[in-house]
Write a protein that holds these residues in place. Sequence first.
Motif, PDB file in Angstrom:
ATOM      1  N   ALA A 127      -9.591  -2.902   3.341  1.00 13.62           N
ATOM      2  CA  ALA A 127      -9.749  -3.266   1.929  1.00 13.62           C
ATOM      3  C   ALA A 127      -9.050  -2.228   1.059  1.00 13.62           C
ATOM      4  CB  ALA A 127     -11.224  -3.352   1.565  1.00 13.62           C
ATOM      5  N   PHE A 128      -8.478  -2.685  -0.041  1.00 17.06           N
ATOM      6  CA  PHE A 128      -7.746  -1.802  -0.939  1.00 17.06           C
ATOM      7  C   PHE A 128      -8.170  -2.062  -2.379  1.00 17.06           C
ATOM      8  CE2 PHE A 128      -5.303  -2.178   2.887  1.00 17.06           C
ATOM      9  CZ  PHE A 128      -4.760  -0.908   3.084  1.00 17.06           C
ATOM     10  N   GLY A 129      -8.055  -1.041  -3.183  1.00 16.87           N
ATOM     11  CA  GLY A 129      -8.347  -1.166  -4.612  1.00 16.87           C
ATOM     12  C   GLY A 129      -7.322  -0.402  -5.420  1.00 16.87           C
ATOM     13  N   LEU A 130      -7.020  -0.902  -6.608  1.00 23.82           N
ATOM     14  CA  LEU A 130      -6.038  -0.263  -7.486  1.00 23.82           C
ATOM     15  C   LEU A 130      -6.663  -0.056  -8.856  1.00 23.82           C
ATOM     16  CD1 LEU A 130      -3.143   0.720  -8.062  1.00 23.82           C
ATOM     17  CD2 LEU A 130      -2.526  -1.655  -8.579  1.00 23.82           C
ATOM     18  N   VAL A 131      -6.853   1.202  -9.231  1.00 22.76           N
ATOM     19  CA  VAL A 131      -7.466   1.535 -10.509  1.00 22.76           C
ATOM     20  C   VAL A 131      -6.436   1.473 -11.633  1.00 22.76           C
ATOM     21  CG1 VAL A 131      -8.597   3.364 -11.842  1.00 22.76           C
ATOM     22  CG2 VAL A 131      -9.218   3.005  -9.446  1.00 22.76           C
ATOM     23  N   ASP A 132      -6.769   0.732 -12.665  1.00 24.20           N
ATOM     24  CA  ASP A 132      -6.011   0.738 -13.910  1.00 24.20           C
ATOM     25  C   ASP A 132      -4.710  -0.048 -13.850  1.00 24.20           C
ATOM     26  OD1 ASP A 132      -6.580   1.539 -16.453  1.00 24.20           O
ATOM     27  OD2 ASP A 132      -5.398   3.378 -16.368  1.00 24.20           O
ATOM     28  N   ALA A 133      -4.577  -0.953 -12.916  1.00 22.32           N
ATOM     29  CA  ALA A 133      -3.370  -1.774 -12.842  1.00 22.32           C
ATOM     30  C   ALA A 133      -3.649  -2.992 -11.966  1.00 22.32           C
ATOM     31  CB  ALA A 133      -2.190  -0.990 -12.286  1.00 22.32           C
ATOM     32  N   THR A 134      -2.811  -4.006 -12.129  1.00 19.99           N
ATOM     33  CA  THR A 134      -2.893  -5.193 -11.284  1.00 19.99           C
ATOM     34  C   THR A 134      -1.699  -5.213 -10.336  1.00 19.99           C
ATOM     35  OG1 THR A 134      -1.684  -6.488 -12.936  1.00 19.99           O
ATOM     36  CG2 THR A 134      -4.099  -6.520 -13.055  1.00 19.99           C
ATOM     37  N   PHE A 135      -1.779  -6.049  -9.342  1.00 15.15           N
ATOM     38  CA  PHE A 135      -0.674  -6.221  -8.400  1.00 15.15           C
ATOM     39  C   PHE A 135       0.268  -7.293  -8.943  1.00 15.15           C
ATOM     40  CE2 PHE A 135      -4.164  -4.602  -5.828  1.00 15.15           C
ATOM     41  CZ  PHE A 135      -3.542  -3.571  -5.140  1.00 15.15           C
ATOM     42  N   THR A 136       1.559  -7.052  -8.839  1.00 19.44           N
ATOM     43  CA  THR A 136       2.552  -7.999  -9.330  1.00 19.44           C
ATOM     44  C   THR A 136       3.680  -8.147  -8.324  1.00 19.44           C
ATOM     45  OG1 THR A 136       3.732  -6.226 -10.503  1.00 19.44           O
ATOM     46  CG2 THR A 136       2.081  -7.465 -11.754  1.00 19.44           C
ATOM     47  N   ASP A 137       4.421  -9.255  -8.449  1.00 22.68           N
ATOM     48  CA  ASP A 137       5.558  -9.461  -7.564  1.00 22.68           C
ATOM     49  C   ASP A 137       6.812  -8.828  -8.166  1.00 22.68           C
ATOM     50  OD1 ASP A 137       6.512 -11.177  -9.542  1.00 22.68           O
ATOM     51  OD2 ASP A 137       5.909 -12.992  -8.481  1.00 22.68           O
ATOM     52  N   ALA A 138       7.946  -9.075  -7.568  1.00 21.23           N
ATOM     53  CA  ALA A 138       9.191  -8.451  -8.013  1.00 21.23           C
ATOM     54  C   ALA A 138       9.590  -8.865  -9.423  1.00 21.23           C
ATOM     55  CB  ALA A 138      10.317  -8.793  -7.037  1.00 21.23           C
ATOM     56  N   ASP A 139       9.069 -10.018  -9.879  1.00 25.98           N
ATOM     57  CA  ASP A 139       9.368 -10.497 -11.225  1.00 25.98           C
ATOM     58  C   ASP A 139       8.250 -10.190 -12.217  1.00 25.98           C
ATOM     59  OD1 ASP A 139      11.839 -11.628 -10.461  1.00 25.98           O
ATOM     60  OD2 ASP A 139      10.771 -13.364  -9.624  1.00 25.98           O
ATOM     61  N   SER A 140       7.355  -9.293 -11.804  1.00 29.31           N
ATOM     62  CA  SER A 140       6.227  -8.851 -12.645  1.00 29.31           C
ATOM     63  C   SER A 140       5.191  -9.947 -12.885  1.00 29.31           C
ATOM     64  CB  SER A 140       6.727  -8.311 -13.993  1.00 29.31           C
ATOM     65  OG  SER A 140       7.563  -7.182 -13.786  1.00 29.31           O
ATOM     66  N   ASN A 141       5.188 -10.968 -12.034  1.00 29.69           N
ATOM     67  CA  ASN A 141       4.150 -11.991 -12.113  1.00 29.69           C
ATOM     68  C   ASN A 141       2.927 -11.533 -11.332  1.00 29.69           C
ATOM     69  OD1 ASN A 141       5.798 -13.932 -13.533  1.00 29.69           O
ATOM     70  ND2 ASN A 141       6.892 -14.242 -11.589  1.00 29.69           N
ATOM     71  N   PRO A 142       1.721 -11.940 -11.762  1.00 31.91           N
ATOM     72  CA  PRO A 142       0.504 -11.542 -11.038  1.00 31.91           C
ATOM     73  C   PRO A 142       0.577 -11.932  -9.568  1.00 31.91           C
ATOM     74  CG  PRO A 142      -0.049 -12.555 -13.134  1.00 31.91           C
ATOM     75  CD  PRO A 142       1.427 -12.758 -12.941  1.00 31.91           C
ATOM     76  N   LEU A 143       0.141 -11.036  -8.722  1.00 35.84           N
ATOM     77  CA  LEU A 143       0.168 -11.254  -7.284  1.00 35.84           C
ATOM     78  C   LEU A 143      -1.229 -11.029  -6.730  1.00 35.84           C
ATOM     79  CD1 LEU A 143       1.815 -11.659  -4.629  1.00 35.84           C
ATOM     80  CD2 LEU A 143       2.108  -9.160  -4.598  1.00 35.84           C
ATOM     81  N   GLU A 144      -1.770 -12.030  -6.051  1.00 34.69           N
ATOM     82  CA  GLU A 144      -3.094 -11.889  -5.462  1.00 34.69           C
ATOM     83  C   GLU A 144      -2.965 -11.568  -3.976  1.00 34.69           C
ATOM     84  OE1 GLU A 144      -7.234 -14.407  -4.685  1.00 34.69           O
ATOM     85  OE2 GLU A 144      -5.773 -15.115  -6.170  1.00 34.69           O
ATOM     86  N   LEU A 145      -3.566 -10.463  -3.592  1.00 34.29           N
ATOM     87  CA  LEU A 145      -3.636 -10.065  -2.188  1.00 34.29           C
ATOM     88  C   LEU A 145      -5.079 -10.233  -1.739  1.00 34.29           C
ATOM     89  CD1 LEU A 145      -1.571  -6.753  -2.457  1.00 34.29           C
ATOM     90  CD2 LEU A 145      -0.747  -8.979  -1.677  1.00 34.29           C
ATOM     91  N   GLU A 146      -5.295 -10.922  -0.632  1.00 35.23           N
ATOM     92  CA  GLU A 146      -6.650 -11.250  -0.219  1.00 35.23           C
ATOM     93  C   GLU A 146      -7.508 -10.019   0.039  1.00 35.23           C
ATOM     94  OE1 GLU A 146      -6.683 -13.886   3.083  1.00 35.23           O
ATOM     95  OE2 GLU A 146      -5.739 -15.552   1.994  1.00 35.23           O
ATOM     96  N   ASN A 147      -6.884  -8.911   0.403  1.00 40.61           N
ATOM     97  CA  ASN A 147      -7.649  -7.711   0.751  1.00 40.61           C
ATOM     98  C   ASN A 147      -7.440  -6.574  -0.244  1.00 40.61           C
ATOM     99  OD1 ASN A 147      -4.957  -7.482   1.621  1.00 40.61           O
ATOM    100  ND2 ASN A 147      -5.489  -5.972   3.192  1.00 40.61           N
ATOM    101  N   ALA A 148      -7.049  -6.912  -1.488  1.00 39.28           N
ATOM    102  CA  ALA A 148      -6.818  -5.870  -2.490  1.00 39.28           C
ATOM    103  C   ALA A 148      -7.401  -6.296  -3.831  1.00 39.28           C
ATOM    104  CB  ALA A 148      -5.332  -5.574  -2.623  1.00 39.28           C
ATOM    105  N   ARG A 149      -8.117  -5.389  -4.469  1.00 41.06           N
ATOM    106  CA  ARG A 149      -8.817  -5.695  -5.723  1.00 41.06           C
ATOM    107  C   ARG A 149      -8.324  -4.807  -6.862  1.00 41.06           C
ATOM    108  NH1 ARG A 149     -15.145  -4.542  -7.492  1.00 41.06           N
ATOM    109  NH2 ARG A 149     -15.446  -6.472  -8.665  1.00 41.06           N
ATOM    110  N   PRO A 150      -7.847  -5.391  -7.960  1.00 38.45           N
ATOM    111  CA  PRO A 150      -7.514  -4.589  -9.139  1.00 38.45           C
ATOM    112  C   PRO A 150      -8.792  -4.176  -9.872  1.00 38.45           C
ATOM    113  CG  PRO A 150      -6.354  -6.706  -9.122  1.00 38.45           C
ATOM    114  CD  PRO A 150      -7.460  -6.803  -8.127  1.00 38.45           C
ATOM    115  N   LEU A 151      -8.814  -2.950 -10.357  1.00 34.46           N
ATOM    116  CA  LEU A 151      -9.915  -2.440 -11.172  1.00 34.46           C
ATOM    117  C   LEU A 151      -9.325  -2.126 -12.544  1.00 34.46           C
ATOM    118  CD1 LEU A 151     -10.783  -1.962  -8.160  1.00 34.46           C
ATOM    119  CD2 LEU A 151     -12.034   0.031  -8.955  1.00 34.46           C
ATOM    120  N   VAL A 152      -9.488  -3.037 -13.474  1.00 30.65           N
ATOM    121  CA  VAL A 152      -8.806  -2.924 -14.763  1.00 30.65           C
ATOM    122  C   VAL A 152      -9.825  -2.990 -15.903  1.00 30.65           C
ATOM    123  CG1 VAL A 152      -6.566  -3.748 -13.986  1.00 30.65           C
ATOM    124  CG2 VAL A 152      -8.309  -5.403 -14.654  1.00 30.65           C
ATOM    125  N   PHE A 153      -9.365  -2.625 -17.096  1.00 27.56           N
ATOM    126  CA  PHE A 153     -10.285  -2.424 -18.207  1.00 27.56           C
ATOM    127  C   PHE A 153      -9.663  -2.932 -19.502  1.00 27.56           C
ATOM    128  CE2 PHE A 153     -10.745   0.667 -14.921  1.00 27.56           C
ATOM    129  CZ  PHE A 153     -12.110   0.747 -14.707  1.00 27.56           C
TER     130      PHE A 153
END
Length: 366
Positions: A127-153
């Motif tokens: 499992a992975f988490g990213l504080v203060d940012a979301t995951f995006t693809d090469a074109d800066s579109n939102p990217l959902e990874l099944e085992n990764a959670r964005p922690l954003v505010f």
Amino acid sequence: MRNFKKFAAIAAASMLALSACSSDSDDGGNGGTDDGGDAASTDYKACIVSDAGGWDDRSFNESAYNGLMAAEDALGIEAGTAESSSDADFAPNVESMVADGCDMIIGVGFLLEQPLEDAANANPDLAFGLVDATFTDADSNPLELENARPLVFNTAEAAFLAGYLAAGVSETGTVATFGGMQIPSVAIFMDGFVDGVDYYNEQKGTDVQVLGWDKEGQTGAFTNSFDDQTLGKQQAQQFLDQGADVIMPVAGPVGLGAAAAIQETGDAYFIGVDSDWYETAPDYGEFILTSVMKEISASVQDTIQLGVDGSFSSEPYIGTLENGGVGLAPYHDMDSAVSDELKSEIEEITEQIKSGEIVVETPNAP
């Protein structure tokens, strides 16, 4: 504006010197931890990789670290850390956490996005988490990874309150903000701050000006560093010279340079971000008006709890005023500088944002 006592400038916040290395939770110091409190031991290891500011940044790295320590104490997990001193450390540190047997790896800051994404794709059982940012693809579109959670505010909500407050206490009619880098997690503070000042002007018929950020044009003042406190001091001094008497840096440790400039001038207010700067930078407490807080620690602990419970998912954690994920710190020593009327207005606006009566809009929303 009250006249602040002048006192000697403090030494710059000390940074830990470790680079691209990991440590388990019994190493001592700020890279270690206590003995886990009274919680029963859990066969689960959660690990965190810092941004380049280090664990002692008095900001989001330290807050994330505190969340890991709280989880260790409350849940009985094993904790591991890897401190980064430069961008070059990010990928090696993430890889070292994988090699160290971590069940969950959380990276602090948007610069960890790619190393975490690569590791998440290569290790689907972790499992992975990213504080203060979301995951995006090469074109800066939102990217959902099944085992990764964005922690954003949604810090624009709390920064809106800070902007209203700043306008309300300003005697010069000029306030300011600047960022470390122009990224969404920084600009969102500045958006909310500008909107809060504008709302104050709308309600009061005033014309308080904001230096450092044009929300409509998404352009403004940036130091292009989260580490060089000299740049923060220089930027703040420029604003002070232009008459600003309230400054909100959104730049991690660079904000300490701005605080030093205000301290030397002795006649302006400082607004912190991420954590309560009155607690994390107490030498400046005499002129810290408030702080726009992200409850990063709580988001980290919540995410680790999901991992321990076996209910981890990729659904983002989004901190808001409503769920307590963002908020304003107490006024502390500045309490008497904020009138009872202004305090009541801030409380009323807080409830209006929570209820949706006031909607704080920003192109940088998570």
